[in-house]
Design an enzyme around this catalytic site. Structure first.
Site, PDB file in Angstrom:
ATOM      1  N   ARG A  99      26.684 -19.019 -92.270  1.00 15.52           N
ATOM      2  CA  ARG A  99      26.571 -18.606 -90.756  1.00 15.52           C
ATOM      3  C   ARG A  99      25.957 -19.484 -90.185  1.00 15.52           C
ATOM      4  O   ARG A  99      25.143 -20.690 -89.893  1.00 15.52           O
ATOM      5  CB  ARG A  99      26.266 -17.673 -90.617  1.00 15.52           C
ATOM      6  CG  ARG A  99      27.285 -16.556 -91.193  1.00 15.52           C
ATOM      7  CD  ARG A  99      28.539 -15.975 -90.843  1.00 15.52           C
ATOM      8  NE  ARG A  99      29.422 -14.944 -91.321  1.00 15.52           N
ATOM      9  CZ  ARG A  99      29.440 -14.851 -92.366  1.00 15.52           C
ATOM     10  NH1 ARG A  99      29.203 -15.969 -93.384  1.00 15.52           N
ATOM     11  NH2 ARG A  99      30.181 -14.098 -93.150  1.00 15.52           N
TER      12      ARG A  99
ATOM     13  N   CYS B 135      31.469 -19.206 -89.382  1.00  9.77           N
ATOM     14  CA  CYS B 135      31.502 -19.077 -91.286  1.00  9.77           C
ATOM     15  C   CYS B 135      30.874 -21.271 -90.736  1.00  9.77           C
ATOM     16  O   CYS B 135      31.239 -21.920 -90.010  1.00  9.77           O
ATOM     17  CB  CYS B 135      32.544 -19.218 -91.716  1.00  9.77           C
ATOM     18  SG  CYS B 135      32.436 -16.935 -91.783  1.00  9.77           S
TER      19      CYS B 135
ATOM     20  N   HIS C 256      36.613 -17.139 -85.329  1.00 11.91           N
ATOM     21  CA  HIS C 256      36.716 -18.075 -86.923  1.00 11.91           C
ATOM     22  C   HIS C 256      36.737 -19.275 -86.202  1.00 11.91           C
ATOM     23  O   HIS C 256      36.514 -20.142 -85.494  1.00 11.91           O
ATOM     24  CB  HIS C 256      38.520 -17.914 -86.770  1.00 11.91           C
ATOM     25  CG  HIS C 256      38.554 -16.541 -87.680  1.00 11.91           C
ATOM     26  ND1 HIS C 256      38.301 -16.178 -88.949  1.00 11.91           N
ATOM     27  CD2 HIS C 256      39.725 -15.631 -87.350  1.00 11.91           C
ATOM     28  CE1 HIS C 256      38.819 -14.915 -89.348  1.00 11.91           C
ATOM     29  NE2 HIS C 256      39.127 -14.194 -88.505  1.00 11.91           N
TER      30      HIS C 256
END
Length: 425
Positions: free
Chosen positions: A402, A393, A324
């Protein structure tokens, strides 16, 4: 010499009496006491003596006596002597003298008592009497009313002060009094008019609907605020705690020899990633499941299906990791700050694998799986080798695109030789 003396005998001569007073010799044979002056209107029984007029006897019927102290209280003549009695004068004699000696007294008047207070009977400064300032009560009340000063008790003064100095000032009090006066002056409403006014005061359906919609919006806003706070703050707190616990457990297992290299179950931690420049220390687990791996603050190894990649100990291949960028521990939030040559270290149970950052792909499609190939296109690598790939991300707080960072292995160091220089420095 004010005491009364015995009267002389009837028929005493005038000369005898006159000799006592003035030293002269009168006619001893003439009875001068009663006959010439003893009748009505005479001045007394006898004229003479030590005090000139001493006996205080009447000078005739209806006449008052001369006082023992002389002419004590004024001139009063008998009605049958020298004329009628003058009004407002006192008679001669003891009674007249006593009246003359009494001090003057003011007429009796009731003392002024201030009116009782409306609120309390405690002591207070009394109001001046009505005639003290030579102004009547009605004039004082009119002047006080014209000056805006309350004339009642303490309660009235407080009410007047509140009206003058309320929250909205004097204009508010004036408007209230005007409204009250207008309402009191109006005639009572009929039942039909009262119902009409009641219906007019009821909110319309549009107002009720707008209120309901407003309440829904407010509730939704509060819930969204709570959700954002949960996502941006609480998830990081919880993920960091879980990641730290997993890293400590993994290192303890390595120290005790409970774990052996080999195949790992999805969600099982098997290595630790160090990025010294970003101060990142995060466990590496098998798989890229959000619930089992990524949302717990760890980074996941692409090891399933078509996205399966090599392990760090493979002789050639691409060791690909996902993590993340925001929330849930956000381990890869700042990987865009890495530059060529920055170290990335993978720590396992037996060895340290040191990689150097080679290139970065700022934006690509989430479906671009070619970045995970053994020799990924666009990475700058020309042939097979031992590579590492970090994916996350972009932009921040979205998952639209991405970001890809590649590195190349430069050192494989057994744990028995200690930490590599990248971790020591």
């Amino acid at each position: 010499m004010t005491a009364l003396r015995p009267e002389r005998e009837s028929g005493a001569t005038y000369g005898e009496s006159f000799t006592d007073s003035y030293g002269g010799v009168g006619d001893q044979g003439t009875s001068y006491g009663q006959q010439p002056y003893g009748g009505p209107g005479a001045r007394g029984e006898q004229y003479g003596g030590e005090d000139h007029v001493t006996q205080g006897q009447a000078h005739g019927p209806g006449a008052e006596a001369y006082g023992a102290d002389g002419y004590g209280g004024g001139y009063t003549y008998g009605t049958d002597g020298y004329g009628t009695q003058h009004p407002g004068t006192e008679g001669y004699g003891a009674d007249g003298a006593a009246a003359a000696r009494q001090p003057y007294e003011e007429p009796y008047a009731e003392p002024y008592i201030p009116p009782a207070d409306d609120e309390t009977v405690a002591l207070r400064v009394p109001d001046p009497p009505p005639l003290a300032g030579r102004v009547s009560a009605s004039a004082a009340s009119s002047a006080a009313s014209a000056a805006g000063t309350p004339t009642g008790g303490r309660a009235a003064r407080r009410k007047a002060a509140k009206r003058r100095h309320g929250r909205h000032g004097g204009s508010h009090a004036a408007s209230e009094s005007a409204e009250t006066g207008s309402e009191s002056s109006q005639a009572p409403l009929s039942r039909l008019e009262a119902r009409r006014q009641a219906r007019a005061r009821k909110p319309s359906p549009g107002v009720l609907a707008s209120r309901a919609i407003g309440e829904v919006f407010i509730t939704t806003g509060v819930l969204m605020l709570l959700f954002v706070s949960y996502q941006l703050w609480w998830t990081n707190v919880r993920a960091h705690a879980q990641a730290d616990k997993e890293a400590s457990s993994l290192q303890n297992d390595w120290a005790s020899g409970k774990r052996n290299p080999g195949t790992f179950q999805p969600g099982q931690g098997f290595a630790i990633l160090h990025i010294p420049k970003l101060d990142v220390v995060v466990p590496i687990a098998e798989g890229i499941s959000n619930k089992k791996v990524l949302d717990r603050g760890m980074v996941g190894h692409y090891a399933e299906g078509k996205l399966k990649t090599a392990m760090p100990d493979a002789k050639a291949g691409n060791f690909a990791l996902a993590g993340h960028r925001n929330t849930h521990g956000e381990p890869f939030r700042y990987i865009n700050r890495l530059a060529q040559g920055d170290a990335m270290v993978v720590e396992t149970q037996e060895k340290y694998y040191v990689y150097k950052m080679a290139s970065i792909l700022p934006v690509t499609s989430p479906s671009n799986v070619s970045v995970l190939e053994p020799v990924p296109p666009g990475s700058g690598f020309t042939g097979p080798g031992r590579y590492i790939t970090l994916t996350t991300c972009t932009p921040e707080f979205t998952s639209k695109y991405r970001m890809i960072v590649w590195g190349k292995m430069v050192e494989e160091r057994p744990r028995s030789k200690g930490k590599p220089d990248a971790l020591v420095s």
